[in-house]
Every structure is written in structure tokens, then in C-alpha cells.
Design a protein around this motif. Structure first.
Motif, short mmCIF file in Angstrom:
data_model
loop_
_atom_site.label_atom_id
_atom_site.label_comp_id
_atom_site.label_asym_id
_atom_site.label_seq_id
_atom_site.Cartn_x
_atom_site.Cartn_y
_atom_site.Cartn_z
N ARG A 262 45.32 33.98 50.94
CA ARG A 262 45.76 35.30 51.37
C ARG A 262 47.21 35.29 51.87
NH1 ARG A 262 42.97 39.29 49.11
NH2 ARG A 262 40.71 39.06 49.41
N GLU A 265 49.32 35.66 48.87
CA GLU A 265 48.79 36.59 47.87
C GLU A 265 49.90 37.32 47.14
OE1 GLU A 265 45.69 40.38 47.55
OE2 GLU A 265 46.05 39.39 49.49
N THR A 266 50.94 37.74 47.85
CA THR A 266 52.02 38.48 47.21
C THR A 266 52.68 37.67 46.11
OG1 THR A 266 52.45 39.70 49.25
CG2 THR A 266 54.21 39.70 47.60
N SER A 268 51.32 35.16 44.47
CA SER A 268 50.34 34.98 43.40
C SER A 268 50.30 36.16 42.46
CB SER A 268 48.94 34.75 43.99
OG SER A 268 48.88 33.57 44.74
N ARG A 269 50.39 37.38 43.03
CA ARG A 269 50.22 38.59 42.23
C ARG A 269 51.51 39.02 41.52
NH1 ARG A 269 45.35 40.87 42.99
NH2 ARG A 269 44.17 40.37 44.87
#
Length: 273
Positions: A262, A265-266, A268-269
Motif C-alpha cells: 500500500r 501503491e501509487t 505500482s499503478r
């Protein structure tokens, strides 16, 4: 599954394998106990002369595995429960391990378990039932300094076993990954191959030794009743953490890993897919 079951247990001369064999015999079952050195099983064979067959086996030898499984199945007219337990520990930092040490380690801890699975599955399929219990580790979900190759072999076995469970359930064969906690099995003594220590890692070694302490864990006999209950379940789980303290540790490891995902996460996306 018949009322008197036949077990095939690798690494059965000591530690967890020995405890599992003793528990199965005490329950009235038959056991084929396979180990590199079957000498320690002499007393047990004398106590259960009609229900224990001790067979020498090096699981890294694929041909020997298949030959031994055939002998085991012929001796007791088939197999019901297979415990893939044989293994050892390669202790040392990744940089320190030699190619020979790494290959020898994985030959036993990963390939040996695969050879056993391949050898027993035709017998289990023919019966339309059976259990394959793949003994891995509560630490297989992530690496730890100085035991990275041990975790790697167990993690590989976890993944193959997940695939295997999907492949063989159509034949009535159930596969469970048994992620063992720490027990006083002698793994860190008689079951260990150690690398030649590099002085660069002396400080880390000291910290690890202080963190682990001297507690070898509970006796393997404490785990055996759980394995017997697991083997008797009509619909067993694909994975089971075996150990009270280990259960909590694994849950905490999973929680920490989820938090790490988490946190990034930014990033990763940012990529599609």
C-alpha cells in the motif's frame, strides 16, 4: 480411505518424520519409513514388525525414489497418505554459498519432494483417493538472512504444490502444504550444511544469533497429533500453518507485506497491466 491406512513418510528417521511415523503407528496404521539412514528406526521396527517397513532412500536420486515407492506400495497393497518431509538446511549468506552447496540443497528440499510426488501419484490416482502432505515452512513466504536458500526451496515447493493440488483434485487426491513452525528437530545441527563464513557478515551473524536465542522449540511429537487430524479431514485445506506461535508470526508478516504494498501503491499503478 480404509480404516487402516498406509503412510509413506520421507525423512522418517529423526525429527518431525520420526514423530509422524510414531503417531501413525500408535493410531494403528501402517508406515513405510524412508530415510537415508534407517539405523535409528531399528527399535521402532522391532516394536511394530508387521506395520513398519523401513527403507533406505536418498530423495535426490529420482530412480531410487521411484523404485522405493514401488516397493512400498507392493508391501502394503497401496498407499494412502504421503508425507513429503525429507529436507535439510543450508545455513549461510547468499554470497557465501558455493554452487555445489546450493544445488545439493535444492536437490533434496525441492527436487526430492517433486520426485516423491511424481512417484506416488499414479498409486493414489489408481485408488481414487489419497493425501499428499507437503512439509514446507512458515518462513517460505519470505527470505531471511542466512537461511535464504532454505526459504527459497520451500517457497518453490509451495508454488508447485498449489499447482499440483489443482491438477490432482479431479482424481480424489488431496494436497495440503503444511507450513511448519520451529520444532526441536535437529535441523540446525545434524541437518545443516554451513557455508564458509565471510568476515564481512560477522556483525549480522551476531545479531541473528542474539535474535534467535537458544530456544530450539517444542518437541516434534507436539506437532504429530495435528498432522493425524489433518490427514483424516474429508475436505482438508490447501495450506495449514502448524504451530500456535508460528500462526501469529505468519499473520504479522502478511500484514506487514500488505502495508508495504500500500505504501508504494501509487508507483505500482503507474504502469498498465
Amino acid at each position: 480411505m480404509p480404516s487402516t491406512r498406509t503412510w509413506f513418510i520421507t525423512g522418517a528417521s529423526r525429527g518431525l518424520g520420526r514423530a509422524f511415523a510414531e503417531a501413525a503407528l500408535s493410531a494403528g496404521d501402517r508406515v513405510v519409513a524412508a530415510a537415508r539412514d534407517v539405523g535409528p528406526l531399528t527399535g521402532l521396527a522391532e516394536k511394530y514388525p508387521d506395520r513398519l517397513l523401513a527403507l533406505p532412500l536418498d530423495v535426490s536420486d529420482r530412480r531410487a525414489v521411484f523404485e522405493t515407492v514401488e516397493r512400498a506400495a507392493a508391501a502394503f497393497d497401496g498407499l494412502d497418505i504421503v508425507v513429503n518431509n525429507a529436507g535439510g538446511l543450508l545455513y549461510g549468506m547468499v554470497e557465501e554459498a558455493t554452487e555445489e552447496q546450493i544445488r545439493d540443497h535444492l536437490d533434496v528440499n525441492f527436487f526430492g519432494a517433486v520426485w516423491v510426488a511424481q512417484a506416488v501419484l499414479p498409486h493414489l490416482r489408481a485408488r481414487g483417493s489419497g493425501r499428499l502432505l507437503q512439509v514446507t515452512s512458515m518462513g517460505s513466504g519470505g527470505g531471511m538472512a542466512s537461511v535464504g536458500f532454505y526459504a527459497a526451496g520451500k517457497a518453490a515447493l509451495d508454488s508447485v504444490s498449489e499447482a499440483l493440488a489443482m491438477e490432482v483434485e479431479q482424481f480424489g487426491v488431496k494436497v495440503t502444504i503444511v507450513q511448519m513452525g520451529g520444532y526441536a528437530t535437529g535441523l540446525f545441527t545434524s541437518g545443516t550444511t554451513a557455508t564458509a563464513p565471510d568476515p564481512a557478515y560477522a556483525g549480522l551473524r551476531t545479531r541473528l544469533e542474539e535474535m534467535w536465542g537458544d530456544d530450539a522449540g517444542p518437541d516434534p511429537s507436539e506437532a504429530a497429533p495435528v498432522l493425524l487430524e489433518l490427514a483424516a479431514l474429508p475436505d482438508p485445506p490447501r495450506r495449514l500453518i502448524l504451530g500456535n506461535r508460528s500462526f501469529d508470526i505468519v499473520l504479522e508478516m502478511d500484514r506487514a507485506r500488505a502495508e508495504q504494498y500500500r505504501a508504494w501503491e501509487t508507483l505500482s499503478r503507474m504502469a498498465p497491466g
